[in-house]
Design a protein around this motif. Structure first.
Motif, short mmCIF file in Angstrom:
data_model
loop_
_atom_site.label_atom_id
_atom_site.label_comp_id
_atom_site.label_asym_id
_atom_site.label_seq_id
_atom_site.Cartn_x
_atom_site.Cartn_y
_atom_site.Cartn_z
N MET A 1 66.50 -54.15 44.13
CA MET A 1 67.41 -54.40 45.21
C MET A 1 68.42 -53.27 45.39
O MET A 1 68.85 -53.01 46.50
CB MET A 1 68.18 -55.72 44.97
CG MET A 1 67.31 -56.93 45.17
SD MET A 1 66.62 -56.92 46.80
CE MET A 1 67.14 -58.43 47.42
N GLU A 2 68.80 -52.62 44.31
CA GLU A 2 69.76 -51.53 44.42
C GLU A 2 69.15 -50.35 45.16
O GLU A 2 69.87 -49.59 45.81
CB GLU A 2 70.25 -51.12 43.04
CG GLU A 2 71.13 -52.16 42.39
CD GLU A 2 71.59 -51.70 41.02
OE1 GLU A 2 71.53 -50.50 40.75
OE2 GLU A 2 71.99 -52.57 40.23
N ALA A 3 67.84 -50.18 45.05
CA ALA A 3 67.18 -49.08 45.75
C ALA A 3 67.27 -49.26 47.25
O ALA A 3 67.42 -48.29 48.00
CB ALA A 3 65.73 -48.97 45.32
N LEU A 4 67.19 -50.48 47.71
CA LEU A 4 67.32 -50.75 49.14
C LEU A 4 68.73 -50.47 49.65
O LEU A 4 68.92 -50.10 50.80
CB LEU A 4 66.93 -52.20 49.45
CG LEU A 4 65.46 -52.54 49.28
CD1 LEU A 4 65.23 -54.03 49.54
CD2 LEU A 4 64.60 -51.72 50.21
N ALA A 5 69.71 -50.63 48.80
CA ALA A 5 71.09 -50.35 49.19
C ALA A 5 71.32 -48.85 49.34
O ALA A 5 72.21 -48.43 50.09
CB ALA A 5 72.05 -50.94 48.18
N LEU A 6 70.56 -48.04 48.65
CA LEU A 6 70.72 -46.59 48.73
C LEU A 6 70.03 -45.98 49.95
O LEU A 6 70.34 -44.85 50.33
CB LEU A 6 70.19 -45.93 47.45
CG LEU A 6 70.98 -46.21 46.18
CD1 LEU A 6 70.28 -45.56 44.99
CD2 LEU A 6 72.39 -45.71 46.31
N LEU A 7 69.09 -46.69 50.57
CA LEU A 7 68.37 -46.14 51.71
C LEU A 7 69.27 -45.76 52.88
O LEU A 7 69.12 -44.67 53.44
CB LEU A 7 67.27 -47.12 52.16
CG LEU A 7 66.04 -47.17 51.26
CD1 LEU A 7 65.07 -48.22 51.76
CD2 LEU A 7 65.37 -45.82 51.17
N PRO A 8 70.23 -46.58 53.28
CA PRO A 8 71.10 -46.17 54.38
C PRO A 8 71.92 -44.93 54.04
O PRO A 8 72.13 -44.06 54.89
CB PRO A 8 72.02 -47.37 54.61
CG PRO A 8 71.29 -48.52 54.05
CD PRO A 8 70.47 -47.98 52.92
N ILE A 9 72.37 -44.83 52.79
CA ILE A 9 73.14 -43.66 52.37
C ILE A 9 72.26 -42.41 52.44
O ILE A 9 72.69 -41.36 52.91
CB ILE A 9 73.72 -43.88 50.96
CG1 ILE A 9 74.73 -45.02 51.00
CG2 ILE A 9 74.37 -42.60 50.44
CD1 ILE A 9 75.22 -45.46 49.64
N LEU A 10 71.02 -42.51 51.96
CA LEU A 10 70.10 -41.38 52.03
C LEU A 10 69.79 -41.00 53.48
O LEU A 10 69.74 -39.83 53.83
CB LEU A 10 68.80 -41.70 51.29
CG LEU A 10 68.87 -41.68 49.77
CD1 LEU A 10 67.57 -42.20 49.17
CD2 LEU A 10 69.15 -40.28 49.27
N PHE A 11 69.60 -42.00 54.32
CA PHE A 11 69.29 -41.76 55.72
C PHE A 11 70.44 -41.04 56.42
O PHE A 11 70.23 -40.06 57.14
CB PHE A 11 69.00 -43.09 56.42
CG PHE A 11 68.55 -42.94 57.84
CD1 PHE A 11 67.33 -42.38 58.15
CD2 PHE A 11 69.38 -43.36 58.88
CE1 PHE A 11 66.92 -42.24 59.46
CE2 PHE A 11 68.98 -43.22 60.19
CZ PHE A 11 67.74 -42.66 60.48
N ILE A 12 71.67 -41.49 56.17
CA ILE A 12 72.84 -40.84 56.76
C ILE A 12 72.98 -39.42 56.22
O ILE A 12 73.31 -38.48 56.95
CB ILE A 12 74.11 -41.67 56.49
CG1 ILE A 12 74.04 -42.97 57.30
CG2 ILE A 12 75.37 -40.89 56.85
CD1 ILE A 12 75.12 -43.97 56.96
N GLY A 13 72.72 -39.23 54.93
CA GLY A 13 72.80 -37.89 54.33
C GLY A 13 71.78 -36.94 54.93
O GLY A 13 72.10 -35.78 55.21
N ILE A 14 70.57 -37.42 55.17
CA ILE A 14 69.53 -36.57 55.78
C ILE A 14 69.92 -36.19 57.20
O ILE A 14 69.77 -35.04 57.61
CB ILE A 14 68.17 -37.29 55.73
CG1 ILE A 14 67.67 -37.36 54.29
CG2 ILE A 14 67.15 -36.59 56.61
CD1 ILE A 14 66.45 -38.24 54.10
#
Length: 58
Positions: A1-14
């Motif tokens: 579940m924590e991996a799914l929380a990091l996806l928006p942060i990675l997407f914004i960073g990209i």
């Protein structure tokens, strides 16, 4: 579940890195175009220095 929380942060960073990269690319290409334009204008100026300008006599 924590991996799914990091996806928006990675997407914004990209997206953020993409915008910065596009801005740098645009600035570099603009500077290159301006340098080429200056070279052409300098060549035209040098050719005009050689040409003798005569007034039209009536």
């Amino acid at each position: 579940m924590e991996a799914l929380a990091l996806l928006p942060i990675l997407f914004i960073g990209i997206i953020y890195i993409g915008v910065i990269g596009f801005t740098i690319w645009f600035a570099i290409s603009l500077i290159k175009a301006q340098k080429e334009r200056n070279v052409v204008l300098k060549e035209i100026s040098n050719k005009l220095d050689i040409v003798e300008i005569r007034k039209k006599e009536d």
